[in-house]
Every structure is written in C-alpha cells, then in structure tokens.
Design an enzyme around this catalytic site. Structure first.
Site, mmCIF file in Angstrom:
data_model
loop_
_atom_site.group_PDB
_atom_site.id
_atom_site.type_symbol
_atom_site.label_atom_id
_atom_site.label_comp_id
_atom_site.label_asym_id
_atom_site.label_seq_id
_atom_site.Cartn_x
_atom_site.Cartn_y
_atom_site.Cartn_z
ATOM 1 N N CYS A 129 0.836 -1.201 0.000
ATOM 2 C CA CYS A 129 0.000 0.000 0.000
ATOM 3 C C CYS A 129 0.872 1.252 0.000
ATOM 4 O O CYS A 129 0.594 2.221 -0.717
ATOM 5 C CB CYS A 129 -0.927 -0.005 1.207
ATOM 6 S SG CYS A 129 -2.189 1.291 1.181
ATOM 7 N N CYS A 239 -6.398 -1.552 8.455
ATOM 8 C CA CYS A 239 -7.529 -0.676 8.125
ATOM 9 C C CYS A 239 -8.704 -1.456 7.554
ATOM 10 O O CYS A 239 -9.862 -1.111 7.806
ATOM 11 C CB CYS A 239 -7.088 0.411 7.157
ATOM 12 S SG CYS A 239 -6.562 -0.169 5.529
#
EC number: 2.8.1.13
Length: 406
Positions: A129, A239
């Site tokens: 990410c 997340c």
C-alpha cells in the site's frame, strides 16, 4: 477534490508554548533543510501525520495537506479520517486536497490480498500500500497539480542522504546507495519495516519529521500545539479489518466458504474447516479441534484445501525463500551475505545468511528480479508465507521481500 482557503488563513498554533527538547531538534532540522521549503503532507487524520504537518508549518514551510480516500464508510481510512484531516488543515491554515484512490486501493490491495489468502498465504498489505497507493501516487499528483516535489508523512523512520555511495561491512563488494532508509529512533514505534518497498527516487523526495521522536514526545508536542487530534487513539487493526469489523468479516465478504480437512502432520484427520483463508502459520487458537496437546498450523495447502497442524516443536524452521525483493539502501548482493532479518513487525531481528538465487518470471515482470534463500542461525517459529522479511545492518534497512516458503 480540493478544499483551498480563498484567503490564506492564519495558523492557530499557540506561539507562547515552548517545544519539547525533541520537538526543538526537529524544528531546527526542518529549518535547515536545503532547497525549496514547499511540501505536500500525507494526512490520515491521526496524531502522527497531524503533528508532521504542524511542525513543518511551525518551521516556516509552505505546506499543503493531501488525504487519500481509500474506502467508503466509517473508519480511519474512510470518512472519519477525512473529517479529522480536514479539521487539522483548517486549524493549521493550510489547503486540504482529497485524492479519490478507491479504485487503485481495490485493485492493488484488496484484490491481491484476497488472492493471497486464497493461495494459503497471509499477505502483508501495508508495504504494498505504501508503494502503490500512497507515496508514488501522492508524489505524482502533488507535482502535477501543485508543483510540489517533496512529501512528508508521519512514519517513524529516518532517511540519510549521502553525497556519494560508500561501502558497508556486511558485503564488501556492495555499495550503499545515496539515500539510506534507517530505523526510527523509537524502537517500540519504528515503522521502517513497512517501508522496505520504497525506491531511491521516492526516498530522495521524502521527509520523515517524526523519525527522531518517541511516540510519547509526539503526544506532548501535539498537546503543546493544541492539535485537535492530540488525544486521538491509535488504530490497532489493519484498516480493512477496522473497516469491516474484523479480518474474518472482510474475507467472508470476498471469499465463499469452501470446506476442507484439518490433518495432523502424520496424516490423521482431526476435523473440518470452512476456508483456508481463516488460518495462518503458527496459529493455535480458533482451530475448531480438540487434541491431547496444543497444536499449531504448520502448513496451508491451497491445492488440496487442507490445513496441517502439529505440536509447536514442528512449527519452527531454520530457512526460508524470499522473493520480490527490493534492495533499498545497497546494490543487490551477488554473494552470500550475513544480514539481520526481521520476520514481522516489532519482532526482534535474527541473524541469517542470505544467498541470492534465480528470480521467478513474475518477479522480473514486476520489476523485482531478486530472490534469495535465508539460512537462520537458529530455528524461527511460524515463518509465514506472504509476510515481509526485511534485511538490516544495524539501523540501516538494506532491503526486503515477501516470504515464499521453506
């Protein structure tokens, strides 16, 4: 989406409060950085990125905040984070820009994460990410739309810029590259492990103001400046898990149940499971079986849809293969090299001999044409395919890659 003040606002940072010793050092270094003092700050809405922006503003930099919109819904990566980031920018008197990165996040992170779990791995999405969703896209967007060529984030890591490459002791034929990635000074918070996939081009343009602060100092500085996020708690989960309520809920949304067998390492059938994606190497709890002694997952077979378990003594290995390696601070070794290896976030580094091996086609296609074997000096518990193995020499992060197997 861009939220820019029509007239430049005045920052509401209190002028009468004295910075902590750590904060003063950071401010001094920020003021002394050479070159243009205009920068984009990646804002998540948390205290770390908030303080990063605040310190840069206090040091006299021209700061613009950028927040990535990764998912719809509530959570630190969603609406809550966007609202808090916008509030910080308002408090600091700086523009706030929101980049809709949902499509990129879906493609690069969610889809690859699901695929990894279906293949019996336990992927580590944060490093990917950082590479594909955060640093590169923010830098590109900021340069194209704002004319900004630097970015700062709230990561606890450091960068050392050298005038010329130099030698290091771990591999005398290897040169350190110009931009070294170093551990953060706070050993309990160091986040360099998640940054191993960053390129030299990115490191040249990144600033980590919090790299020399301890987390406690960050809280003190945020309180001194009276940041609205000063007391905001840290996110404790990935997340995606936070967004969906749990990792299991996330996986259940994308992967249909598929029953399979749970076998003892000798082949004895112990029970059934409803999906290999709910297991990870080393796991002991939640196996759904009863046995005379504690058992751990030692293998996940995607081809047969089986989960293999055994006593803890069988869950340790002294070697593994690592692929998709990115060499950050040194040129790729051509010979055996002794390195310190970190096998998971916050784990203690262990010594291993790194031997370069022939790359796979997929690694070459992904511009990561490096693989290696790691031979550890002692057996390591639960070496997990899909997780990152990151190589260090002291505080220098040499490189890292993805564990493929034993």
């Amino acid at each position: 989406m861009t939220i820019t003040p029509k007239n430049k606002r005045t920052s509401s940072i209190p002028k009468s409060q004295t910075a902590t010793i750590g904060g003063e050092e950071v401010l001094k270094k920020l003021k002394g950085v050479e070159g243009d003092h205009s920068i984009a700050v990646g804002l998540s809405g948390g205290v770390d990125s908030s303080l990063t922006a605040a310190l840069l503003v206090e040091a006299g930099w021209n700061v613009e905040g950028i927040t990535l919109w990764l998912m719809s819904g509530k959570g630190s990566c969603c609406t809550d984070g966007l609202v808090d980031a916008a509030g910080i920018c308002e408090q600091l008197g700086i523009p706030h820009h929101v980049i809709d990165a949902r499509e990129t996040f879906q493609r690069e992170i969610i889809e690859s994460l699901v695929k990894g779990y279906q293949e019996g791995m336990t992927p580590s999405p944060c490093s990917k990410c950082n590479r594909f969703v955060k640093f590169s896209p923010i830098l590109e967007w900021a340069e194209q739309n704002l004319g900004l060529k630097r970015i700062a984030t709230g990561h606890y890591a450091r960068i050392k810029h050298l005038q010329e490459p130099i030698k290091i002791s771990s591999a005398k034929e290897n040169q350190i590259r110009r931009h070294q990635l170093l551990r953060g000074l706070d050993q309990n918070k160091d986040q360099s492990y998640f940054l191993y996939d960053l390129s030299q081009e990115i490191l040249e343009k990144v600033i980590f103001p919090l790299g020399e602060l301890k987390k406690a100092d960050t809280r003190k500085e945020a309180s001194r400046i009276e940041l609205r996020t000063a007391e905001k708690p840290e996110s404790q989960d990935l997340c995606l898990a936070e967004h969906h309520g749990s990792m299991k809920a996330f996986l259940d949304e994308y992967i249909s149940p598929r029953n399979g067998e749970i076998l003892l390492s000798n082949g004895q059938l112990l029970g059934q499971h409803d999906g290999i994606e709910h297991f990870t190497i080393g796991q002991r709890k939640g196996l759904g079986i009863a046995w005379k002694e504690p058992l751990h997952v030692i293998e996940i077979q995607s081809s047969t849809n089986r989960v293999i378990v055994a006593p803890r003594s069988e869950a340790s290995r002294d070697n593994c293969t690592v692929g998709s390696i990115n060499w950050v601070s040194i040129e790729p070794p051509s010979k055996k090299t002794i390195v310190e290896v970190q096998l998971r976030y916050r784990s203690k580094p262990v010594l291993a001999t790194l031997t370069p091996i022939k790359p796979l086609k997929k690694d070459i296609e992904n511009d990561r044409p490096y693989r290696c074997n790691l031979q550890f000096q002692s057996e390591q518990f639960s070496i997990t395919p899909g997780q990152a193995a990151v190589f260090y020499e002291g505080e220098i992060l040499l490189g890292g890659g993805i564990i493929e197997g034993n």
